[in-house]
Structures are given as structure tokens and as C-alpha cells.
Design a protein around this motif. Structure first.
Motif, PDB file in Angstrom:
ATOM      1  N   LEU A   1      55.617 -26.829 -15.791  1.00  0.00           N
ATOM      2  CA  LEU A   1      56.880 -27.546 -15.716  1.00  0.00           C
ATOM      3  C   LEU A   1      57.110 -28.178 -14.345  1.00  0.00           C
ATOM      4  CD1 LEU A   1      59.568 -28.202 -17.207  1.00  0.00           C
ATOM      5  CD2 LEU A   1      60.483 -26.104 -16.223  1.00  0.00           C
TER       6      LEU A   1
ATOM      7  N   THR B   1      55.422 -34.535 -13.384  1.00  0.00           N
ATOM      8  CA  THR B   1      56.387 -35.495 -12.843  1.00  0.00           C
ATOM      9  C   THR B   1      56.195 -35.651 -11.340  1.00  0.00           C
ATOM     10  OG1 THR B   1      58.005 -34.995 -14.572  1.00  0.00           O
ATOM     11  CG2 THR B   1      58.849 -35.962 -12.538  1.00  0.00           C
TER      12      THR B   1
ATOM     13  N   VAL C   1      62.244 -29.683 -23.282  1.00  0.00           N
ATOM     14  CA  VAL C   1      61.067 -29.411 -22.453  1.00  0.00           C
ATOM     15  C   VAL C   1      59.832 -29.419 -23.339  1.00  0.00           C
ATOM     16  CG1 VAL C   1      62.360 -28.047 -20.765  1.00  0.00           C
ATOM     17  CG2 VAL C   1      61.283 -26.898 -22.702  1.00  0.00           C
ATOM     18  N   ASP C   2      58.684 -29.642 -22.730  1.00  0.00           N
ATOM     19  CA  ASP C   2      57.441 -29.697 -23.491  1.00  0.00           C
ATOM     20  C   ASP C   2      57.023 -28.326 -24.008  1.00  0.00           C
ATOM     21  OD1 ASP C   2      57.229 -32.396 -23.025  1.00  0.00           O
ATOM     22  OD2 ASP C   2      55.876 -32.187 -21.312  1.00  0.00           O
TER      23      ASP C   2
ATOM     24  N   GLU D   1      56.275 -34.532 -20.224  1.00  0.00           N
ATOM     25  CA  GLU D   1      57.497 -34.731 -19.447  1.00  0.00           C
ATOM     26  C   GLU D   1      58.001 -36.167 -19.494  1.00  0.00           C
ATOM     27  OE1 GLU D   1      56.707 -31.012 -16.380  1.00  0.00           O
ATOM     28  OE2 GLU D   1      56.873 -33.038 -15.557  1.00  0.00           O
TER      29      GLU D   1
END
Length: 413
Positions: free
Chosen positions: A267, A271, A310-311, A382
Motif C-alpha cells: 500500500l 503511488t 484499496v487494492d 492504486e
């Protein structure tokens, strides 16, 4: 006399209520989720909680485990071992017999010791530790426990895969190792050094550095040292904020060398690196979103992302919960000792192939994949036009991940 009758009636009602409460409690299996829900790694802990909650909902939608509802109960440990022991005791005081944790091997270490001690002192009231991400190899070697099961590949298993890749890169002559300063980071560094020496003794390790866990806000000085060393590859077991900020600093500095990671898809990291990470950041994991799978599994992944924003990332959480459900169904109860015995040696079919829980040390064997951050991914992560794609020949079959163990399992009774 009338008073005594009224007292008796009241007692009967109270006992009836107690019976109903006990029945309701027996109809629910609670799993304590002990991970960071505040502090620098709160986003990681929250993402894990979402995966466990969704997996429990899937089980409950099918009627539960052996007809019992599964409930995930969150406990915030602030990624602190001492706080984790406080939360463990709270869970035990609430009658919870199953706990799960994954962020921080220092935390897992404390939990393993505390659970072993509790179980020795309280036969018939045992607790089982379902570890989904704490990967210090010691937990399934010298420090193995009957009450502990690991559903992620350990640091040595992952490093073996990464160094197999590195061994084939004949142009790489200098490597830099960087990690978090605690048991896991030290285990990663030790494995990297020994495996590089065995597979590519000509590679010079030009840096081997540990940094404080969760406290570095700017990794630019570390990246500058990596650049100055002349390193042609970086190896790191960093996760969470420590990986995101490291990769961001490397991207901002314009570094063009590969980063070999355990958690590059974690997470926030995609990005943080953006386009700068394309073709350079690799990870070894049991899952990436571009592994071919069934339409049913794709629908689950899409629904999870739609529900939580969220993924879908922790395949191993769903494997853990599926195997737990299977064990409870097999024994027909939530008895911890019986469920633990059912998990030993269990095989289970995931959407990506069969897995098995070793009986000798309670380490899960599952396929691993080396993948690279790519702008050619069919499924991005993301919300980015980039995702992780398995390298050609990057699939490592579950059987090939098995390593020798020093575990001498002591079983109850």
C-alpha cells in the motif's frame, strides 16, 4: 413463600438469559486482529483489517465455519511488542482463542512467547496464532511452536528467489542492502549476504545498512549513499512507509538501478514511485493482480476494491481464512487444539493453485512470483496505469520454495 417463588422465577429468567448469551457466544468464532491501527503504519494495518473482514464475510455468506459465524475483532498494537502483549491479554480476557498478526517480526516474536506460556499454564483454554506476514525465519526454525502457523513465505524463501534472479544478471557487480533495524531487517540482510556469496561471489556488497523502523521521514541521505557507492542493484525488505519513502527518494533522485523488494506492491509504494519505478522495481510475492485467474476470482478482487477503495493485495489472508474454515469444518468445532492439528499438513486449493501447510514446522508452501513494475500491465494498481507483471520464468512452484528446517516441534499431549 410468594417471595421465594418470585426469586426462583427471576433466577430462572437470569439463567435462561445466561444460557442464551452463552449459546450466542458459542455460535461465533472470534479472531483477534492485533496490528497497527494508529501511527506511521496505520494504513498498512487498516488495509490488512479490510482483507480479513472481507474474507470473514465470504465465509459467513456461505453459512459460517461449521455453522458458526466468524468475526474479526481489531486491536491496535501501535506496532509495539509491549502494547501487543497488552492487546493479546485483552483478547484472551474476552474469550478469544485465535489471533492474527503480520506487521513486525518483533511483535510476532513477543506474541509467540506469550501464547506458548499461556497455553502451558492453561490447558484446555489454548490460543492459536495465525501469522499472515511476520517472516523472520526463526519462527519456523529454532523457535517453531505448535500453536503458530505462518501463511507467508519467510525471508529466506523470498531471498532465495530474488538471489536466483540476481545470479543471472552477469552485468551486476555491486549490490547495496538496506533494511529496517529489527529482527526482520537483520534476517533479510543476513540472507542476502550469504546467498549472494554462494551464488555470485564476484558481486561486491558495497553497503549493508539498517535504519530505525518507522522513524525516517526523508530517505534522501540514504539514497545519496547508495548512489555514491556505485551500487548497481539495491536489495531491501522494507515495507509500509519505510519502503514508500525510500522508493520516492530514489525516484526523486533519478536513480536508474533495480530495487529488489519483498513488498514493492504494498500500500502506497506504487503511488510513491509512479512512472519512475517502471522496469526497475521488482518484488517477490505470492500474488500480483496480473497473474491469470478465473472470472470468479477477478469478480472478488473487483468487489473488494469497490467496497473498500484499496487494492486486493493479501492473497495469503484469504488463504489463511480458507484453511481456517476448512479446519473448523473438518473437526466440527472451534476447539483450538483440534483446529491446530487439522491445519498441520493441510492442502488447500487457492485461485492460483494448491498450497500446503508443512506439518514439521508450520510454514505454508505456495507458489511465489517475481514481478516487475510495468507500464504494460493489463491491471494497474492504486488507480495507476502501471502494475506488477510476472517476469518470464518468474513463477516459482510451491514445492521449489521448500527449505531445510531446524524445527523440533513439541506437540501437546
Amino acid at each position: 413463600m410468594r417471595f421465594l417463588k418470585m426469586l426462583g422465577a427471576a433466577a430462572a429468567v437470569a439463567l435462561s438469559g445466561l444460557g442464551a448469551a452463552t449459546m450466542a457466544q458459542a455460535d461465533t468464532i472470534k479472531i483477534a486482529y492485533i496490528d497497527p491501527l494508529s501511527g506511521p503504519f496505520a494504513n498498512v494495518g487498516d488495509a490488512g483489517l479490510k482483507h480479513f473482514t472481507y474474507a470473514a464475510d465470504m465465509i459467513n455468506a456461505k453459512g459460517g465455519a461449521a455453522g458458526m459465524k466468524v468475526e474479526i475483532v481489531p486491536f491496535d498494537n501501535k506496532i509495539n511488542p509491549k502494547e501487543s502483549l497488552i492487546q493479546l491479554q485483552k483478547a484472551i480476557d474476552q474469550g478469544i482463542h485465535y489471533i492474527t498478526q503480520g506487521n513486525g517480526s518483533s511483535v510476532a516474536s513477543a506474541l509467540i512467547d506469550a501464547i506458548d506460556k499461556h497455553n502451558r499454564r492453561n490447558p484446555g483454554d489454548e490460543v492459536v496464532f495465525l501469522n499472515y506476514a511476520a517472516v523472520d525465519p526463526a519462527f519456523t526454525n529454532d523457535r517453531c511452536s505448535f500453536w503458530h502457523f505462518r501463511f507467508d513465505a519467510d525471508a529466506d524463501m523470498k531471498m532465495a528467489a530474488l538471489t536466483d534472479w540476481l545470479a543471472k544478471q552477469k552485468d551486476i557487480k555491486k549490490a547495496y542492502i538496506i533494511g529496517q533495524d529489527y529482527s526482520f531487517g537483520k534476517a533479510v540482510a543476513k540472507a542476502a549476504v550469504s546467498m549472494i556469496k554462494a551464488k555470485r561471489p564476484d558481486i561486491e556488497i558495497v553497503g549493508n545498512e539498517l535504519h530505525p523502523l518507522g522513524k525516517v521521514k526523508d530517505f534522501t541521505p540514504y539514497v545519496q549513499k547508495i548512489t555514491a557507492s556505485g551500487a548497481q542493484v539495491v536489495i531491501t525488505g522494507n515495507w509500509g512507509q519505510d519502503l514508500s519513502l525510500l522508493i520516492k527518494a530514489a525516484a526523486d533522485a533519478g536513480q536508474k538501478i533495480p530495487y529488489l523488494t519483498f513488498y514493492g506492491g504494498g500500500l502506497g509504494t506504487p503511488t510513491a514511485m509512479g512512472k519512475a519505478g517502471v522496469g526497475l522495481v521488482k518484488q517477490v510475492s505470492e500474488f500480483n493482480s496480473n497473474i491469470p485467474t478465473s472470472p470468479e476470482q477477478r469478480a472478488v478482487m473487483d468487489d473488494f476494491q469497490k467496497k473498500y477503495g484499496v487494492d486486493y493485495y493479501y492473497l495469503r489472508v484469504f488463504t489463511l481464512m480458507g484453511m481456517f474454515e476448512k479446519a473448523v469444518n473438518e473437526v466440527g468445532s472451534a476447539d483450538p487444539a483440534k483446529v491446530a492439528k487439522a491445519l498441520e499438513g493441510m492442502t488447500y486449493d487457492t485461485p492460483y493453485g494448491p498450497v500446503s501447510m508443512r506439518a514439521d514446522n508450520h510454514q505454508l508452501l505456495q507458489n511465489l512470483y517475481i514481478s516487475t513494475f510495468s507500464d504494460k500491465a493489463k491491471y494497474g494498481v492504486e488507480g495507476l496505469p502501471y502494475g506488477f507483471v510476472t517476469d518470464p520464468g518468474g513463477e516459482i512452484p510451491a514445492a521449489d520454495t521448500k527449505m531445510a528446517t531446524t524445527c523440533k516441534m513439541k506437540r501437546p499431549g
